[in-house]
Design a protein around this motif. Structure first.
Motif, short mmCIF file in Angstrom:
data_model
loop_
_atom_site.label_atom_id
_atom_site.label_comp_id
_atom_site.label_asym_id
_atom_site.label_seq_id
_atom_site.Cartn_x
_atom_site.Cartn_y
_atom_site.Cartn_z
N GLY A 1 36.59 50.08 29.76
CA GLY A 1 35.82 48.98 30.35
C GLY A 1 36.30 47.61 29.93
O GLY A 1 36.07 46.62 30.64
N GLN A 2 36.99 47.51 28.77
CA GLN A 2 37.44 46.20 28.31
C GLN A 2 38.53 45.64 29.21
O GLN A 2 38.84 44.45 29.17
CB GLN A 2 37.96 46.29 26.87
CG GLN A 2 39.19 47.15 26.71
CD GLN A 2 39.64 47.23 25.26
OE1 GLN A 2 39.88 46.22 24.63
NE2 GLN A 2 39.72 48.44 24.73
N TYR A 3 39.14 46.50 30.05
CA TYR A 3 40.17 46.03 30.97
C TYR A 3 39.63 45.86 32.39
O TYR A 3 40.39 45.65 33.32
CB TYR A 3 41.34 47.03 30.99
CG TYR A 3 41.87 47.33 29.62
CD1 TYR A 3 42.53 46.34 28.88
CD2 TYR A 3 41.69 48.58 29.03
CE1 TYR A 3 43.00 46.60 27.61
CE2 TYR A 3 42.16 48.84 27.76
CZ TYR A 3 42.81 47.85 27.05
OH TYR A 3 43.27 48.10 25.79
N PHE A 4 38.31 45.98 32.54
CA PHE A 4 37.72 45.94 33.87
C PHE A 4 36.64 44.88 33.91
O PHE A 4 35.57 45.04 33.33
CB PHE A 4 37.13 47.31 34.21
CG PHE A 4 36.75 47.46 35.66
CD1 PHE A 4 37.66 47.95 36.59
CD2 PHE A 4 35.48 47.12 36.10
CE1 PHE A 4 37.31 48.09 37.92
CE2 PHE A 4 35.12 47.25 37.43
CZ PHE A 4 36.05 47.74 38.34
N THR A 5 36.91 43.77 34.59
CA THR A 5 35.93 42.70 34.77
C THR A 5 35.08 43.01 35.99
O THR A 5 35.62 43.45 37.01
CB THR A 5 36.65 41.35 34.98
OG1 THR A 5 37.57 41.14 33.91
CG2 THR A 5 35.66 40.20 35.02
N PRO A 6 33.76 42.81 35.91
CA PRO A 6 32.90 43.09 37.07
C PRO A 6 33.44 42.40 38.32
O PRO A 6 33.70 41.20 38.32
CB PRO A 6 31.54 42.51 36.66
CG PRO A 6 31.55 42.58 35.16
CD PRO A 6 32.97 42.33 34.75
N ARG A 7 33.62 43.17 39.38
CA ARG A 7 34.24 42.63 40.59
C ARG A 7 33.38 41.56 41.24
O ARG A 7 33.90 40.66 41.91
CB ARG A 7 34.53 43.76 41.57
CG ARG A 7 35.78 44.62 41.33
CD ARG A 7 36.57 44.29 40.12
NE ARG A 7 37.82 45.05 40.00
CZ ARG A 7 38.56 45.08 38.93
NH1 ARG A 7 38.17 44.42 37.84
NH2 ARG A 7 39.70 45.76 38.90
N ALA A 8 32.06 41.62 41.07
CA ALA A 8 31.19 40.59 41.62
C ALA A 8 31.48 39.24 40.98
O ALA A 8 31.53 38.20 41.65
CB ALA A 8 29.72 40.96 41.41
#
Length: 498
Positions: A146-153
């Motif tokens: 998750g640390q490499y995944f920014t909320p797409r919204a």
């Protein structure tokens, strides 16, 4: 076309593999290798007839033709050979390994991917499928993906505010799985925003995006994600560097930087001491183009991003709260950022929107300028989307519509014609107000950690979140505190059990 059934089918097979010890991240890697090989095979046929460099003995049909131990041995040989190449193909397969030890299950996965015609599928569809898999992987909080995944919204909202233009370059020095690039690509290709000519489309595909990602597996996913969204070529130049962006100044400057640098205050490096024990040490970047020398990773990224911009460049960067109030190097960075750029907007974000628990973050929007005698920042507009806002990843995740009010206040079409929603007498609950340069520099340590709304949960029991949401929020905060405590102990050379 709905992508949900395909995502569900591809992902459901992971549950079977998890019994064999194959985690979400490992599964996603294998999916990446196999989808790439299948697409290469499709490109080799009419109407494309392209040779993307895969040796004849390692083509997709060669995998389909084998079973059992022979398939496993062939797949291992394929990964080893392709990983030794220097082009995009080699970057996708670098350090690749087979994590699926059961040849029968490997073949089932190959057969499942073979059912889909990936090249003929629209870029938006196959891109959405892969993005869906990345998000599911990020939801596995134990893996740390998750640390490499920014909320797409949030990414979409940032892009909507910046409004990148065709024919201009976009960079991300810590690009993770490429979320900012894809959102910018979607914005630029949206007919409601621009009608691109042939030259603009070529520039968009080959010369718009540049990034850095030092984690091999994450970089692999980013390259594949971009390729599936029609960015770059299967046999073209590598757009994502594996180098640490902070080591040295960027070789080129950019029109836009969109980024969410990795969480955690300190940069560190591991080494083996004289006793053969592994230790970590704070990593400090001595850059003459930086305002301050510090081991604070976030402050270093802010400084680096400013140096990456053209004199007309613009940036939108996610930073944790400590960047706004920390003394020492933090104060120096804030003072110089206010002087040398037009730091015009700060969005305060709520907790519960990132896969890393308990993160309190903000988005800084600033425009670069040439050197000048007087500070470029005249006033900073703040939007408080944190106070009395409750989000959780499962029950109330952040959606794009939650940030539409902020985008309207930001006024992307002409940010110089903004209107405050806060008024001391008429609307003290307004979330949008401005502070002058003088007001901010007069604050202790030039703190930009500004808030004015009252937390109603402290005085109004009716304003408390639902019990389940409150419990989830408490758990997230406790886990975040425990993670911080582990970091402290790790710095002391100790460990704490889970």
């Amino acid at each position: 076309m709905s992508t949900a059934p395909i995502i569900s089918k591809v992902w459901s097979f992971c549950n079977t593999l998890r019994d064999d010890g194959v985690g979400y991240g490992d599964y996603l890697e294998q999916i990446t290798y196999l989808i790439f090989l299948k697409m290469a095979d499709e490109y080799s046929k009419p109407p494309y007839k392209r040779n993307v460099g895969i040796p004849a003995k390692y083509t997709w049909p060669s995998l389909k033709a084998k079973r059992g131990a022979e398939l496993e041995a062939h797949y291992l040989s394929l990964l080893r050979e392709l990983g030794a190449r220097k082009d995009v193909l080699g970057q996708i397969f670098t350090k690749s390994q087979n994590k699926i030890q059961d040849p029968a299950k490997l073949y089932r996965l190959i057969d499942m991917i073979d059912e889909v015609q990936w090249v003929s599928m629209g870029a938006d569809v196959k891109g959405d499928i892969y993005e869906g898999l990345l998000e599911k992987n990020a939801e596995d909080t134990k893996s740390g993906a998750g640390q490499y995944f920014t909320p797409r919204a949030l990414i979409k909202a940032m892009v909507e505010c910046v409004r990148p233009e065709p024919g201009k370059s976009i960079a991300d020095p810590a690009c993770g799985t490429g979320g900012f690039f894809l959102a910018a690509y979607d914005f630029l290709t949206n007919p409601a925003n621009y009608k691109l000519d042939k030259d603009q489309k070529t520039f968009l595909k080959h010369k718009t995006f540049y990034g850095n990602e030092i984690v091999t597996n994450t970089r692999r996913l980013c390259l594949m994600n971009m390729f599936l969204h029609n960015i770059g070529e299967i046999d073209g130049d590598v757009l994502i560097s594996p180098n640490d962006a902070l080591i040295a100044p960027s070789a080129q400057s950019f029109d836009y930087v969109l980024a969410n640098p990795p969480f955690g205050k300190k940069s560190s490096m591991s080494f083996t001491n004289d006793e053969g024990e592994e230790e970590t040490d704070d990593l400090t970047y001595n850059r003459q183009d930086f305002w301050a020398t510090t081991s604070n990773k976030q402050l270093n990224f802010v400084q680096h991003i400013r140096t990456m911009l053209k004199t007309t460049g613009r940036a939108a960067v996610v930073v944790p709260d400590n960047v706004l109030f920390e003394g020492g190097a933090g104060e120096i960075v804030r003072q110089n950022l206010l002087k040398t750029t037009d730091l015009h907007t700060i969005l305060r974000l709520p907790t519960g929107i990132f896969y890393a628990n308990g993160v309190k973050a903000n988005v800084l929007f600033f425009d670069n300028h040439t050197a000048a005698k007087n500070p470029w920042t005249k006033e900073v507009w703040f939007y408080d989307y944190r106070t009395n806002i409750h989000h959780t990843l499962k029950r109330k995740p952040l959606r794009f519509e939650h940030l539409e009010a902020f985008i309207e206040c930001y006024n992307p079409q002409n940010r110089h014609k903004r209107k405050a929603t806060w008024d001391a007498t008429k609307n003290p609950e307004g979330r949008w107000r401005k502070f002058t340069y003088g007001e901010l520099t007069a604050r202790d340590k030039t703190s930009l950690d500004v808030f004015w709304l009252k937390d109603k949960s402290l005085t109004d029991l009716d304003n408390l979140p639902e019990p389940d949401d409150l419990a989830e929020e408490i758990i997230e905060n406790l886990e975040a505190g425990l993670a911080s405590f582990r970091q402290v102990l790790a710095g002391l050379g100790k460990t704490v059990g889970t």
